[in-house]
Design a protein around this motif. Structure first.
Motif, PDB file in Angstrom:
ATOM      1  N   ASP A   1       2.909  -2.788   4.353  1.00 42.92           N
ATOM      2  CA  ASP A   1       2.355  -4.084   3.961  1.00 42.92           C
ATOM      3  C   ASP A   1       0.835  -4.114   4.119  1.00 42.92           C
ATOM      4  O   ASP A   1       0.139  -4.829   3.411  1.00 42.92           O
ATOM      5  N   THR A   2       0.337  -3.338   5.092  1.00 43.51           N
ATOM      6  CA  THR A   2      -1.102  -3.238   5.342  1.00 43.51           C
ATOM      7  C   THR A   2      -1.476  -1.756   5.369  1.00 43.51           C
ATOM      8  O   THR A   2      -0.610  -0.887   5.484  1.00 43.51           O
ATOM      9  N   ILE A   3      -2.767  -1.481   5.320  1.00 44.56           N
ATOM     10  CA  ILE A   3      -3.213  -0.087   5.405  1.00 44.56           C
ATOM     11  C   ILE A   3      -2.864   0.492   6.776  1.00 44.56           C
ATOM     12  O   ILE A   3      -2.434   1.636   6.882  1.00 44.56           O
ATOM     13  N   ASP A   4      -3.015  -0.299   7.833  1.00 45.61           N
ATOM     14  CA  ASP A   4      -2.660   0.183   9.171  1.00 45.61           C
ATOM     15  C   ASP A   4      -1.182   0.558   9.252  1.00 45.61           C
ATOM     16  O   ASP A   4      -0.821   1.588   9.824  1.00 45.61           O
ATOM     17  N   GLU A   5      -0.321  -0.294   8.687  1.00 51.96           N
ATOM     18  CA  GLU A   5       1.114   0.000   8.681  1.00 51.96           C
ATOM     19  C   GLU A   5       1.396   1.250   7.858  1.00 51.96           C
ATOM     20  O   GLU A   5       2.193   2.110   8.257  1.00 51.96           O
ATOM     21  N   LEU A   6       0.734   1.376   6.715  1.00 55.64           N
ATOM     22  CA  LEU A   6       0.899   2.565   5.880  1.00 55.64           C
ATOM     23  C   LEU A   6       0.515   3.818   6.653  1.00 55.64           C
ATOM     24  O   LEU A   6       1.250   4.807   6.650  1.00 55.64           O
ATOM     25  N   LEU A   7      -0.624   3.798   7.340  1.00 52.47           N
ATOM     26  CA  LEU A   7      -1.084   4.983   8.063  1.00 52.47           C
ATOM     27  C   LEU A   7      -0.137   5.346   9.208  1.00 52.47           C
ATOM     28  O   LEU A   7       0.113   6.528   9.458  1.00 52.47           O
ATOM     29  N   THR A   8       0.417   4.358   9.883  1.00 48.70           N
ATOM     30  CA  THR A   8       1.414   4.625  10.919  1.00 48.70           C
ATOM     31  C   THR A   8       2.640   5.289  10.298  1.00 48.70           C
ATOM     32  O   THR A   8       3.141   6.296  10.812  1.00 48.70           O
ATOM     33  N   ASN A   9       3.105   4.738   9.182  1.00 47.86           N
ATOM     34  CA  ASN A   9       4.284   5.283   8.508  1.00 47.86           C
ATOM     35  C   ASN A   9       4.033   6.683   7.962  1.00 47.86           C
ATOM     36  O   ASN A   9       4.892   7.563   8.075  1.00 47.86           O
TER      37      ASN A   9
ATOM     38  N   TYR B   1       0.862  -1.177   0.000  1.00 47.16           N
ATOM     39  CA  TYR B   1       0.000   0.000   0.000  1.00 47.16           C
ATOM     40  C   TYR B   1       0.900   1.230   0.000  1.00 47.16           C
ATOM     41  O   TYR B   1       1.821   1.332   0.816  1.00 47.16           O
ATOM     42  N   VAL B   2       0.653   2.139  -0.922  1.00 46.42           N
ATOM     43  CA  VAL B   2       1.447   3.347  -1.069  1.00 46.42           C
ATOM     44  C   VAL B   2       0.530   4.533  -0.833  1.00 46.42           C
ATOM     45  O   VAL B   2      -0.553   4.617  -1.413  1.00 46.42           O
ATOM     46  N   GLY B   3       0.965   5.438   0.038  1.00 46.44           N
ATOM     47  CA  GLY B   3       0.163   6.611   0.347  1.00 46.44           C
ATOM     48  C   GLY B   3       0.915   7.887   0.042  1.00 46.44           C
ATOM     49  O   GLY B   3       2.127   7.956   0.230  1.00 46.44           O
ATOM     50  N   GLU B   4       0.183   8.888  -0.426  1.00 51.99           N
ATOM     51  CA  GLU B   4       0.759  10.195  -0.714  1.00 51.99           C
ATOM     52  C   GLU B   4      -0.162  11.263  -0.141  1.00 51.99           C
ATOM     53  O   GLU B   4      -1.383  11.148  -0.203  1.00 51.99           O
ATOM     54  N   VAL B   5       0.441  12.314   0.417  1.00 53.27           N
ATOM     55  CA  VAL B   5      -0.311  13.452   0.943  1.00 53.27           C
ATOM     56  C   VAL B   5      -0.154  14.592  -0.056  1.00 53.27           C
ATOM     57  O   VAL B   5       0.912  15.204  -0.135  1.00 53.27           O
ATOM     58  N   PRO B   6      -1.195  14.871  -0.859  1.00 47.92           N
ATOM     59  CA  PRO B   6      -1.079  15.893  -1.903  1.00 47.92           C
ATOM     60  C   PRO B   6      -0.766  17.292  -1.377  1.00 47.92           C
ATOM     61  O   PRO B   6      -0.167  18.097  -2.071  1.00 47.92           O
TER      62      PRO B   6
END
Length: 72
Positions: free
Chosen positions: A34-42, A19-24
């Motif tokens: 690896d998971t959405i929860d891990e992504l949100l923590t990171n 899962y890759v997240g970006e803050v525009p």
């Protein structure tokens, strides 16, 4: 006490299943997990780092307008 700030996170799943997240609103602010929860923590950690960097350079936040789906 600091007032909480809210940011939008655009989340995608890459070809390897991460899962890759970006803050525009914050230039260069992205992370993965690896998971959405891990992504949100990171991504929360990365947001804090980006905000610190912005304070040092006195840059303004971009205004997040929204996401549109386009068909062609």
């Amino acid at each position: 006490m600091l007032t909480p700030r809210e940011f939008y996170v655009v989340i995608e799943r890459d070809e390897d299943g991460y899962y890759v997240g970006e803050v525009p609103q914050l230039k260069g602010c992205y992370s993965q997990g690896d998971t959405i929860d891990e992504l949100l923590t990171n991504i929360k950690e990365v947001i804090e780092l980006c905000l610190e960097e912005q304070e040092e350079s006195n840059k303004n936040l971009s205004e997040f307008v929204g996401i549109q789906k386009v068909s062609i």
